[in-house]
Design an enzyme around this catalytic site. Sequence first.
Site, PDB file in Angstrom:
ATOM      1  N   GLN A  79     -10.132  -3.888  -3.131  1.00 36.44           N
ATOM      2  CA  GLN A  79     -11.426  -3.394  -2.657  1.00 36.44           C
ATOM      3  C   GLN A  79     -12.509  -3.639  -3.705  1.00 36.44           C
ATOM      4  OE1 GLN A  79     -12.223  -1.686   0.467  1.00 36.44           O
ATOM      5  NE2 GLN A  79     -14.205  -2.320  -0.321  1.00 36.44           N
TER       6      GLN A  79
ATOM      7  N   CYS B 258     -16.274   1.816   0.831  1.00 40.77           N
ATOM      8  CA  CYS B 258     -15.099   0.990   1.142  1.00 40.77           C
ATOM      9  C   CYS B 258     -14.664   1.158   2.589  1.00 40.77           C
ATOM     10  CB  CYS B 258     -13.955   1.321   0.185  1.00 40.77           C
ATOM     11  SG  CYS B 258     -13.324   3.007   0.349  1.00 40.77           S
TER      12      CYS B 258
ATOM     13  N   ASP C 123     -17.013   7.609  -1.532  1.00 36.75           N
ATOM     14  CA  ASP C 123     -15.764   7.505  -0.773  1.00 36.75           C
ATOM     15  C   ASP C 123     -15.474   8.889  -0.203  1.00 36.75           C
ATOM     16  OD1 ASP C 123     -13.328   6.595   0.219  1.00 36.75           O
ATOM     17  OD2 ASP C 123     -12.304   6.588  -1.713  1.00 36.75           O
TER      18      ASP C 123
ATOM     19  N   ARG D 181       0.887  -1.183   0.000  1.00 37.00           N
ATOM     20  CA  ARG D 181       0.000   0.000   0.000  1.00 37.00           C
ATOM     21  C   ARG D 181       0.915   1.220   0.000  1.00 37.00           C
ATOM     22  NH1 ARG D 181      -5.218   1.509   3.594  1.00 37.00           N
ATOM     23  NH2 ARG D 181      -6.055   0.182   1.970  1.00 37.00           N
TER      24      ARG D 181
ATOM     25  N   ARG E   8     -13.515  -8.380   1.770  1.00 39.80           N
ATOM     26  CA  ARG E   8     -12.092  -8.137   1.509  1.00 39.80           C
ATOM     27  C   ARG E   8     -11.299  -9.405   1.828  1.00 39.80           C
ATOM     28  NH1 ARG E   8     -10.028  -3.004   1.687  1.00 39.80           N
ATOM     29  NH2 ARG E   8      -8.151  -4.093   0.995  1.00 39.80           N
TER      30      ARG E   8
ATOM     31  N   HIS F 261      -7.374   0.708  -6.349  1.00 32.96           N
ATOM     32  CA  HIS F 261      -7.619  -0.116  -5.155  1.00 32.96           C
ATOM     33  C   HIS F 261      -8.292  -1.412  -5.636  1.00 32.96           C
ATOM     34  CE1 HIS F 261      -7.860  -1.202  -1.113  1.00 32.96           C
ATOM     35  NE2 HIS F 261      -8.661  -0.282  -0.615  1.00 32.96           N
TER      36      HIS F 261
HETATM   37  N1  NVA Z   1      -9.833   6.846  -1.303  1.00 35.66           N
HETATM   38  C1  NVA Z   1      -9.469   6.417   0.017  1.00 35.66           C
HETATM   39  C2  NVA Z   1      -9.729   4.954   0.176  1.00 35.66           C
HETATM   40  C3  NVA Z   1      -9.396   4.396   1.526  1.00 35.66           C
HETATM   41  C4  NVA Z   1      -9.604   2.921   1.618  1.00 35.66           C
HETATM   42  C5  NVA Z   1      -8.001   6.743   0.250  1.00 35.66           C
HETATM   43  O1  NVA Z   1      -7.197   6.565  -0.673  1.00 35.66           O
HETATM   44  O2  NVA Z   1      -7.668   7.186   1.342  1.00 35.66           O
HETATM   45  N1   CP Z   2     -11.130   0.038   2.577  1.00 39.88           N
HETATM   46  C1   CP Z   2      -9.866  -0.049   2.994  1.00 39.88           C
HETATM   47  O1   CP Z   2      -8.938  -0.285   2.206  1.00 39.88           O
HETATM   48  O2   CP Z   2      -9.692   0.115   4.323  1.00 39.88           O
HETATM   49  P1   CP Z   2      -8.328   0.305   5.122  1.00 39.88           P
HETATM   50  O3   CP Z   2      -7.765   1.648   4.716  1.00 39.88           O
HETATM   51  O4   CP Z   2      -8.701   0.233   6.562  1.00 39.88           O
HETATM   52  O5   CP Z   2      -7.370  -0.791   4.734  1.00 39.88           O
END
Ligand code: NVA
Ligand code: CP
Length: 301
Positions: free
Chosen positions: A132, A259, A219, A102, A287, A129
């Site tokens: 997800q 998500c 989101d 990540r 997930r 993502h």
């Molecule tokens: N768009 C959000 C998704 C988190 C799971 C981010 O990138 O922070």
């Molecule tokens: N939806 C998601 O990816 O959650 P986290 O940021 O908690 O991993």
Amino acid sequence: MKHLLKLLDLTSDEIIEILNLADQLKYEQKHGIPHLLLKGKTLGMIFEKASTRTRVSFEAGIYQLGGQGLFLSSQELQMGRGEPIQDTARVLSRYLDGIMIRTYKQDDVEKLAQFGEIPVINGLTDFAHPCQVLADLMTIREYKNKLEGLKLCWIGDGHNMANSLTVGCLKVGMDVSLACPAGFHPAEEVLQFAKDYDNFELVSEPTIAAKDADVLVTDVWASMGQEEEMEKRRVAFKGYQINDELLKLAKPDAIVMHCLPAHREEEITTAVLEAHANVIFDEAENRLHAQKAVMVKLMNN
Ligand code: NVA
Ligand code: CP
């Protein structure tokens, strides 16, 4: 399929195969049927951003498959002090059987895959993502018993989630209608992909996107790494909210997904989130199952 870097790389058949395996693994887990398909394997999990779901579901998932997960904070790796991705990739390939990462730049994930010799899974970048969205498709299919022909409505930022949902949903035959404010459209690469589909539209008005939708998704207004833009975004995203009024325009049996984490009263009202909590927390659970399927596909050689 060697890696899961972005859904653009997968065929429709590959996506459906992952969903089918995810359903099977979920069934087995619920019925106490062991599936130690990755016995003795280690998944390294590199995190350059925070996580609840991704970290815990990957770690629990690899354990349920008979392997183990190794949490690697990028701050504690030499990567955090500037060791190049190329070298990190080659070193980790000597110890591990797979890497989940990540991070911010999609390019870093692509490089990890290019220079390493083991499968790489994208656990979220600013661009995509995919894990997800596999869980999201699995959830939609559970609730609607199909994917093809359903209309997905996206409300909000054209960031990682919108990018991956657009690609994933179009690939499985869904109609996609995105409502994004000016200046917050999806990535050019995604729009290029989507332009060949006549069941895709990008509009600025949430009410148009929500019309007759089967699935509504949103989101946060400011994603990880965009915290400093929060005030500017609050202005730009005003009205880009899933609320009861917007839901009236969708199909009566429409489902709402998120998500998570969610910012209540910003992109979604508390009332809508709580009314659709069953779907949203099944989505979070999925997930686990979807990622187990991805790991089995990539690491069970
Ligand atoms: N768009 C959000 C998704 C988190 C799971 C981010 O990138 O922070
Ligand atoms: N939806 C998601 O990816 O959650 P986290 O940021 O908690 O991993």
